[in-house]
Design an enzyme around this catalytic site. Structure first.
Site, PDB file in Angstrom:
ATOM      1  N   LYS A 101     -10.816 -11.668 -37.634  1.00 44.83           N
ATOM      2  CA  LYS A 101     -11.678 -11.703 -38.816  1.00 44.83           C
ATOM      3  C   LYS A 101     -13.127 -11.339 -38.482  1.00 44.83           C
ATOM      4  CE  LYS A 101      -8.493 -13.686 -41.613  1.00 44.83           C
ATOM      5  NZ  LYS A 101      -7.358 -14.068 -40.759  1.00 44.83           N
TER       6      LYS A 101
HETATM    7  C1  LIG Z   1      -5.976 -14.044 -41.095  1.00 45.96           C
HETATM    8  C2  LIG Z   1      -5.032 -14.083 -39.960  1.00 45.96           C
HETATM    9  C3  LIG Z   1      -3.772 -13.459 -40.027  1.00 45.96           C
HETATM   10  C4  LIG Z   1      -3.279 -12.773 -41.278  1.00 45.96           C
HETATM   11  O1  LIG Z   1      -4.064 -11.667 -41.621  1.00 45.96           O
HETATM   12  P1  LIG Z   1      -3.963 -11.036 -43.086  1.00 45.96           P
HETATM   13  O2  LIG Z   1      -5.010 -10.006 -43.141  1.00 45.96           O
HETATM   14  O3  LIG Z   1      -4.224 -12.186 -44.022  1.00 45.96           O
HETATM   15  O4  LIG Z   1      -2.592 -10.522 -43.245  1.00 45.96           O
HETATM   16  C5  LIG Z   1      -2.978 -13.474 -38.896  1.00 45.96           C
HETATM   17  N1  LIG Z   1      -3.378 -14.098 -37.766  1.00 45.96           N
HETATM   18  C6  LIG Z   1      -4.562 -14.722 -37.670  1.00 45.96           C
HETATM   19  C7  LIG Z   1      -4.922 -15.396 -36.403  1.00 45.96           C
HETATM   20  C8  LIG Z   1      -5.435 -14.728 -38.756  1.00 45.96           C
HETATM   21  O5  LIG Z   1      -6.625 -15.333 -38.656  1.00 45.96           O
END
Ligand SMILES: *Cc1c(COP(=O)(O)O)cnc(C)c1O
Length: 462
Positions: free
Chosen positions: A112
């Protein structure tokens, strides 16, 4: 570059407006009116370039004249300067033709940060130009919230409120949200699950009077700018493995479909991606949908990969929009049906379109733990539970094309699950080793939109 809504009934916006707005006024999500193309030579020219330079080349056509080239370059540099690895998104090898794309070297140890650090810079630049004030409200299953807080804490002109499901995030995730002491940061623990938080958020966006009054802005992956920032590492990884001269496949641990949708955009731009594999945990709505054509929500089953414990996968709407030939009315009807009945059926034609790009697989809890243990034993690599879901699904799609599994978080974010599987307790990088000593600050709330809006008005003085 103009952006249009997936439900076809909201005004077209430019990049900056789409970024500051988040959710479209018709409840839809913004997508580019057309996807810019990169030809063979342009992709080949990315080889050997820095992550920041690839980011500039890939994102530039989407941004239009919202930021001039010099400023955009500078904002990208700043966004990634705090990462703990000079490659930003390094590749490691897990097997003969299986690679791991490490996306967890940012300040909060999950992918993120790639988008959030950049949009923190872009918001700041846009808001300081206009003098506007915004209230960012985000819903999180754990990682978005910490990344948003890290990116927006202490910025002028911004308050950031993060809703997370009380008791359903890991301790590291919670502390990353509750320990920053900047007064513009507000961590809110909501009684419910992630979908409760996401529904509260969407309802607030649909209260237009409130939305105007506080200058509501969204930084969930419904925000186009976030998806865009994630397109970059598909290019950097594919080019490292020989694209555009050979194709590459990706497996993506998926919850809200934001990360994998970024891969889809990379493919639309011309990057030779053979297959995009959706990897889910036991909350497998996307896998079931691709198998059967029926998108049906069930109740969330908490798992050891909590960032994927999602039943309403927001960004899937963007893929549906394309699969339905960009017919916003058709998408609006499906979403209405979902709201009424908790389900809809994808038309046969749209399902075939989706299956031409996406494959899918699901891994249960035992298989996730087994994969963490096996990779540790066989390769020395310690995977977080989300990345392990990805790696386990990727194995079933292994072929002659290089497969890249996205490692979405650092194992130290989920130390209990990793220790249970391997006997090894992964430690946090030194720069955050005092996380457990810092004081926490959090507000607990019921699932009550009125109370939440009252709190936001009081804290922002709007
Ligand atoms: C947010 C997240 C996901 C999922 O990602 P999306 O974009 O919501 O599909 C998978 N793994 C981790 C560690 C995350 O923080």
């Amino acid at each position: 570059m103009q952006y249009i809504s997936t439900r076809g009934a909201a005004p077209e916006l430019d990049f900056e407006q789409a970024m500051l707005t988040g959710l479209a006024r018709d409840g839809g999500l913004y997508v580019p009116a057309s996807v810019p193309q990169m030809d063979h030579a342009e992709i080949a020219a990315l080889a050997g370039k820095s992550y920041e330079e690839i980011a500039f080349q890939v994102m530039r056509p989407f941004v239009g004249d919202a930021f001039d080239a010099t400023q955009f370059r500078r904002l990208i540099e700043r966004a990634y300067a705090g990462f703990g690895h000079p490659a930003r998104a390094p590749l490691r090898q897990l097997g003969p033709n299986h690679f791991l794309l490490e996306l967890f070297h940012g300040p909060t140890l999950a992918f993120k940060d790639f988008a959030m650090q950049l949009i923190g810079q872009l918001f700041q630049a846009a808001l300081s130009r206009s003098g506007q004030r915004v209230t960012i409200v985000g819903a999180t299953s754990g990682d978005t919230g910490s990344a948003a807080i890290e990116a927006f804490k202490g910025l002028a002109n911004v308050d950031v409120f993060i809703l997370f499901p009380h008791g359903r995030v890991s301790e590291v995730q919670r502390r990353q949200m509750t320990t920053p002491d900047e007064p513009n940061v507000h961590a809110i623990a909501v009684d419910g699950d992630f979908d409760t938080c996401q529904a509260l958020l969407k309802d607030m966006f649909n209260d237009f009077a409130f939305r105007e009054r506080v200058g509501l802005a969204g930084v969930n992956s419904i925000n186009w700018a976030r998806v865009l920032a994630q397109v970059v590492y598909y290019f950097s990884a594919a080019v490292s493995l020989g694209a555009p001269h050979r194709a590459v496949s990706f497996t993506v641990p998926t919850g809200n479909f934001g990360d994998i949708f970024a891969g889809y955009i990379a493919r639309q731009m011309g990057l030779p991606i053979e297959r995009l594999v959706i990897a889910t945990n036991q909350n497998d709505i996307l896998h079931r949908c691709l198998e059967t054509g029926e998108y049906r929500t069930e109740s969330v089953q908490p798992s050891i990969s909590p960032s994927m414990d999602i039943q309403v996968s927001s960004n899937f709407e963007r893929a549906l929009f394309d699969a339905y030939g960009r017919d916003g009315r058709a998408v609006a009807l499906l979403m209405e049906e979902l709201k009424q009945d908790g389900r809809f059926t994808v038309s046969q034609g749209a399902l075939e379109t989706l299956r031409a790009t996406f494959a899918s697989g699901r891994v249960d809890e035992d298989a996730t733990r087994a994969a963490i243990a096996r990779y540790q034993r066989e390769t020395g690599e310690i995977l977080c539970p989300h990345s392990a879901v990805g790696a386990a699904v990727a194995e079933t799609f292994q072929g002659a094309t290089p497969m890249v599994t996205l490692a979405t978080a650092h194992p130290a974010k989920f130390p209990d699950a990793v220790e249970a599987a391997t006997g090894i307790r992964p430690s946090l990088p030194p720069r955050m080793s005092d996380l457990f000593e810092r004081a926490e600050r959090v507000t607990r709330m019921a699932n009550d939109r009125q109370a939440l809006q009252a709190l936001i008005l009081e804290r922002t003085g709007a």
